[in-house]
Design an enzyme around this catalytic site. Structure first.
Site, short mmCIF file in Angstrom:
data_model
loop_
_atom_site.label_atom_id
_atom_site.label_comp_id
_atom_site.label_asym_id
_atom_site.label_seq_id
_atom_site.Cartn_x
_atom_site.Cartn_y
_atom_site.Cartn_z
N ARG A 154 0.81 -1.23 0.00
CA ARG A 154 0.00 0.00 0.00
C ARG A 154 0.84 1.27 0.00
NH1 ARG A 154 -2.55 -4.14 1.65
NH2 ARG A 154 -0.82 -4.48 3.06
N THR A 155 1.87 1.33 0.85
CA THR A 155 2.65 2.56 0.92
C THR A 155 3.34 2.84 -0.41
OG1 THR A 155 3.04 2.23 3.29
CG2 THR A 155 4.51 3.76 2.15
N LYS A 187 26.12 -5.21 -4.06
CA LYS A 187 27.58 -5.19 -4.25
C LYS A 187 28.30 -4.53 -3.09
CE LYS A 187 26.85 -4.64 -9.24
NZ LYS A 187 27.08 -3.76 -10.40
N ARG A 245 11.98 3.48 2.38
CA ARG A 245 11.48 2.53 3.40
C ARG A 245 12.63 1.59 3.72
NH1 ARG A 245 6.02 0.82 4.40
NH2 ARG A 245 5.87 -1.17 5.47
N HIS A 281 6.55 5.84 10.98
CA HIS A 281 5.82 5.72 9.71
C HIS A 281 4.88 6.93 9.64
CE1 HIS A 281 4.31 4.19 6.11
NE2 HIS A 281 4.01 2.95 6.45
#
Length: 303
Positions: free
Chosen positions: A54-55, A83, A104, A132
């Protein structure tokens, strides 16, 4: 107030900030399935080091509805992170390619570090188990759209209140309003002491319960979060509390007819699917409102 502003913590925003965001989001609802070409030529970079549905999608859709473009990645696989590239260097690269960055990350402080490195505004799409902010903005926006106001409401938070970053940010946003908050969880899963101390110092009224049926008749809003298995260090502790709370139609017989049930999603078994058919279930509308809310956020920061 919003232009070129980082969105890292819910603590950074005043009531006037939130009210401006909400009024803009309400306007944006008209374009949530249309197009408003105000971000043409702007690019949003998404750096999602942790899974999200959703985010991530609501941010991407929001930018595209505004007429802008999106670049980025969803998971470290196939990127230079595999890497050994540092977070700071990855952010510097994205900063060179875009006008705003949404990040995120599983580790707390990742969004703050990104904001320190980047010249472009950085929006925290969730970091660690603590922040959040845009989800909290969406949660309170949904309450505001359902009732037309927030002040004076009794808001219950139910479930794993310790590990749910949405809960920390929601409590911090609610310090801007005159509400009473019922924290309903096993004692072990109460919010962190740091969060409780902070919001109480700001005057937020808290009360603690372990039995939801004891208080459900008093609630105007019940915000449910899942027991977050992935955040438990000790699997045995998870086994002790899993399934502790489950919202069922029988339970809701004791609730106000106007009770609104919210959930940041995804859910597991904490809300019986039969609840979806009741007038109380607003969590899918809550998810849908993520698009206009994030449209407003991007517009205010970049316009």
């Amino acid at each position: 107030m919003w232009r070129n502003r980082d969105v890292i913590s819910a603590r950074d925003f005043t009531r006037s900030d939130i009210e401006e965001l909400f009024e803009t989001a309400r306007y944006m609802e008209k374009y949530a399935k249309g197009r408003l070409d105000v971000m043409r030529g702007k690019i949003m970079a998404v750096a999602f080091f942790e899974p999200s549905t959703r985010t991530r999608l609501s941010f991407e859709v929001a930018m595209k509805r505004l007429g802008g473009d999106v670049v980025g990645f969803w998971g470290a696989e196939g990127t230079s992170v595999e890497k050994g590239e540092t977070l700071a260097d990855t952010i510097r690269m994205l900063d060179a390619y875009s006008d705003v960055i949404v990040i995120r990350h599983r580790y707390e402080g990742a969004a703050k570090l990104a904001a320190e490195v980047a010249e472009s505004p950085v929006i925290n799409g969730g970091d660690g188990a603590f922040n959040h902010p845009t989800q909290a903005m969406l949660d309170v926006y949904t309450i505001w759209r359902e009732f037309g106001y927030v002040d004076g409401l009794n808001i219950g938070l139910l479930g794993d209140l310790r590990h749910a970053r949405t809960v920390n940010s929601l409590l911090e946003i609610l310090t801007n309003f005159n509400v009473k908050v019922y924290l309903i969880s096993p004692e072990y899963l109460r919010p962190r002491a740091e969060t409780i101390d902070y919001v109480q110092s700001k005057g937020l009224k808290l009360s603690f319960y372990t039995n939801v049926e004891e208080v459900i008749g008093e609630l105007d809003v019940m915000y449910v979060v899942r027991i977050q298995k992935e955040r438990f260090i000790d699997p045995l502790e998870y086994e002790k509390v899993k399934g502790s709370y489950r919202v069922t139609p029988d339970m809701l017989r004791k609730a106000k007819k106007t009770l609104v049930i919210l959930h940041p999603l995804p859910r597991v078994d904490e809300i019986d699917p039969r609840v979806d058919a009741t007038s109380h279930a607003k969590y899918f509308r809550q998810a849908a409102l993520g698009v206009p809310l994030r449209m407003a956020l991007i517009y205010l920061i970049l316009s």
